[in-house]
Design a protein around this motif. Structure first.
Motif, PDB file in Angstrom:
ATOM      1  N   THR A 210     -17.013  31.010  82.799  1.00 40.48           N
ATOM      2  CA  THR A 210     -16.548  30.670  84.139  1.00 40.48           C
ATOM      3  C   THR A 210     -15.319  31.499  84.419  1.00 40.48           C
ATOM      4  OG1 THR A 210     -17.428  28.419  84.058  1.00 40.48           O
ATOM      5  CG2 THR A 210     -15.676  28.838  85.629  1.00 40.48           C
ATOM      6  N   ASP A 211     -15.442  32.397  85.395  1.00 49.07           N
ATOM      7  CA  ASP A 211     -14.331  33.269  85.771  1.00 49.07           C
ATOM      8  C   ASP A 211     -13.455  32.458  86.720  1.00 49.07           C
ATOM      9  OD1 ASP A 211     -12.633  35.310  86.356  1.00 49.07           O
ATOM     10  OD2 ASP A 211     -14.138  36.678  87.168  1.00 49.07           O
ATOM     11  N   PRO A 217     -14.098  29.870  91.744  1.00 55.20           N
ATOM     12  CA  PRO A 217     -14.681  30.321  90.473  1.00 55.20           C
ATOM     13  C   PRO A 217     -16.166  30.641  90.602  1.00 55.20           C
ATOM     14  CG  PRO A 217     -13.439  28.278  90.216  1.00 55.20           C
ATOM     15  CD  PRO A 217     -13.650  28.489  91.671  1.00 55.20           C
ATOM     16  N   GLU A 218     -16.657  31.398  89.662  1.00 51.67           N
ATOM     17  CA  GLU A 218     -18.074  31.687  89.525  1.00 51.67           C
ATOM     18  C   GLU A 218     -18.363  31.914  88.052  1.00 51.67           C
ATOM     19  OE1 GLU A 218     -19.100  35.266  91.606  1.00 51.67           O
ATOM     20  OE2 GLU A 218     -17.447  36.404  90.755  1.00 51.67           O
ATOM     21  N   ASN A 219     -19.622  31.838  87.688  1.00 49.38           N
ATOM     22  CA  ASN A 219     -20.026  32.118  86.318  1.00 49.38           C
ATOM     23  C   ASN A 219     -20.531  33.541  86.216  1.00 49.38           C
ATOM     24  OD1 ASN A 219     -19.376  29.505  85.626  1.00 49.38           O
ATOM     25  ND2 ASN A 219     -21.483  28.780  85.530  1.00 49.38           N
ATOM     26  N   VAL A 220     -20.191  34.205  85.124  1.00 50.17           N
ATOM     27  CA  VAL A 220     -20.590  35.592  84.935  1.00 50.17           C
ATOM     28  C   VAL A 220     -21.102  35.805  83.511  1.00 50.17           C
ATOM     29  CG1 VAL A 220     -18.900  36.409  86.630  1.00 50.17           C
ATOM     30  CG2 VAL A 220     -18.290  36.385  84.221  1.00 50.17           C
ATOM     31  N   GLY A 233     -22.261  34.353  91.890  1.00 48.28           N
ATOM     32  CA  GLY A 233     -21.687  34.168  93.208  1.00 48.28           C
ATOM     33  C   GLY A 233     -20.740  32.994  93.183  1.00 48.28           C
ATOM     34  N   VAL A 234     -19.823  32.952  94.150  1.00 45.01           N
ATOM     35  CA  VAL A 234     -18.746  31.961  94.116  1.00 45.01           C
ATOM     36  C   VAL A 234     -19.253  30.567  94.465  1.00 45.01           C
ATOM     37  CG1 VAL A 234     -16.940  33.643  94.614  1.00 45.01           C
ATOM     38  CG2 VAL A 234     -18.127  32.509  96.520  1.00 45.01           C
ATOM     39  N   TRP A 235     -18.489  29.565  94.053  1.00 45.91           N
ATOM     40  CA  TRP A 235     -18.801  28.168  94.345  1.00 45.91           C
ATOM     41  C   TRP A 235     -18.561  27.914  95.834  1.00 45.91           C
ATOM     42  CZ3 TRP A 235     -21.221  24.510  91.724  1.00 45.91           C
ATOM     43  CH2 TRP A 235     -21.107  23.173  92.146  1.00 45.91           C
TER      44      TRP A 235
END
Length: 448
Positions: A210-211, A217-220, A233-235
């Motif tokens: 989780t960035d 935040p978004e997951n990458v 993509g962003v929350w």
């Protein structure tokens, strides 16, 4: 004496029944385990041990802890792990000694009075251990318990606080109740790290994180060099902007994105009656949400990413737009008002050079064109203000000559994202959001 004898007789029958019920379970999920597995409990008390061939089973039977050899492994390496009891392919979600495999079946797991789990080889050497910072007085006569969530938790006697838990040390799998992200106070991070191969649980090359340094935040997915290969993509208040599939299984799971001064984390909770599920990052960098289908006794893939060429991070470069429904030779194009920076490269299907603006901007006369139904670009070069609405966001972008685009941060139209540098990783997507890009007035004549 007769009453005690009767109670003892009844207790004996209960134990026999538990043994009969669990033996088929063991046959399914413990590849390479000796047949004489005899210990069935959810608790490991201090001073006791779990040997290779013994298991801990959670109270409801959902999860099993024990020693295993990965399916397909060419050598008989042994690992201590936790897996779904129902899964015939022994779906292991946590591995203790992934860095230090045992070479035989002499391994033993034990718990010290101080609440530390020790994995020993046949010579008594420690090959893995947990840790605790609790004072000794709180950890006398500690016990480790395997919960029906799949979490292995160590408690001190009379203490309701966990001294250590496996959920704080994920491997390649995210379960309901776990989280990935960052503790902003301590700097501690939780992330998924892939296996090296399907037959080797040692640390692999891909991380799912989780960035969380931004307000959105978004997951990458990162490769072994730390290079971003995919982003969700962003929350947007309900789900990750680039994962519309989340809406289709929201009846099973509640998604939890926490942004606070103390942490930025993502996790999910299974709703009542939901089947077993797991999110896994594979050895080749693919993220999958898997759900157990009891009728077919198989794991079903509910989501997988990268799912197509447009999921590759920054596939079309700066100001490029990816369309997975376009022909193979035209998957990338430039957004309105831009052309390929290197037409020769684009003709060879090399799009990473991106696009350049056709007409110079004039801050006082520029307008905005809306691009609908997209996964919003990477926000690391953007500013985010969750306290304003879309109209105010537009006004701020108009007033800032460096602003090249803006968008609402959430699905309700609240929040403001402003890009002041070239944006990347823009693609069409089902149920996507809108982005407003700055263009010279001369390019369309009627801009908003």
């Amino acid at each position: 004496m007769r009453e005690m004898s009767t109670l003892s007789h009844q207790h004996h029958h209960v134990l026999v029944l538990q043994l009969i019920l669990l033996l088929p379970l063991l046959h399914l999920v413990v590849p390479g385990t000796p047949a004489a597995a005899v210990k069935f409990s959810d608790v490991l008390a201090s001073g006791r041990n779990v040997s290779d061939g013994d298991v801990l089973v959670s109270p409801g039977g959902s999860f099993t802890l024990g020693f295993f050899s990965p399916a397909g492994a060419t050598t008989r390496r042994r690992y201590l792990g936790i897996w779904f009891s129902v899964s015939p392919d022994a779906a292991v979600h946590w591995v203790a000694n992934r860095d230090h495999a045992l070479n035989d079946t002499s391994g033993t797991l034990t718990l010290t009075d101080a609440g530390v789990l020790l994995l020993l080889d046949g010579s008594g050497k420690v090959v893995w251990s947990s840790s605790t910072t609790a004072p000794p007085s709180a950890t006398t006569s500690a016990a480790a318990r395997l919960l029906d969530s799949g979490n292995l938790v160590v408690h001190g006697q009379g203490s309701g606080t966990a001294l250590w838990q496996s959920f704080d040390y994920p491997t390649n799998t995210l379960l309901p109740g776990m989280k990935i992200g960052k503790n902003r106070w301590t700097g501690a991070e939780w992330y998924l790290l892939s296996w090296r191969s399907p037959a080797d649980p040692s640390p692999g090359s891909y991380r799912y994180v989780t960035d969380g340094d931004e307000a959105l935040p978004e997951n990458v997915v990162l490769d072994g060099n730390g290079t971003e290969v995919y982003r969700t993509g962003v929350w947007n208040g309900r789900r990750f902007n680039g994962v519309p599939e989340m809406a289709s299984f929201a009846d099973m799971f509640s998604f939890q994105l926490t942004v606070s001064p103390g942490e930025v984390t993502y996790g999910y909770v299974a709703k009542a009656g939901a089947p077993f599920s797991r999110v896994v990052v594979t050895d080749d960098g693919v993220v999958r949400r898997l759900v157990w289908d009891a009728a077919t006794r198989a794991w079903k893939t509910f989501f997988q990413a990268p799912g197509d060429s447009c999921d590759s991070y920054a596939k079309c470069g700066a100001f490029g737009l990816c369309d997975s429904n376009a022909g193979a030779t035209s998957i990338c194009r430039c957004v309105k008002g831009f052309s390929p920076a290197s037409p020769a490269e684009w003709s060879m299907r090399e799009y990473s050079g991106g696009c350049r603006r056709d007409v110079a901007l004039d801050c006082s006369t520029d307008g905005f064109a809306v691009l609908r139904g997209v996964k919003l670009p990477d926000t690391r070069n953007a500013s985010v203000d969750m306290g304003v609405k879309l109209d105010e966001c537009r006004a701020r972008c108009v007033a800032n000559c460096s602003c090249v685009a803006y968008a609402a941060a959430d699905l309700s139209g609240g929040g403001c994202i402003m890009w002041t540098k070239p944006f990347v990783d823009l693609r069409f997507i089902d149920n996507g959001q809108d982005i407003y890009q700055r263009l010279a007035k001369s390019e369309t004549g009627n801009l908003t």
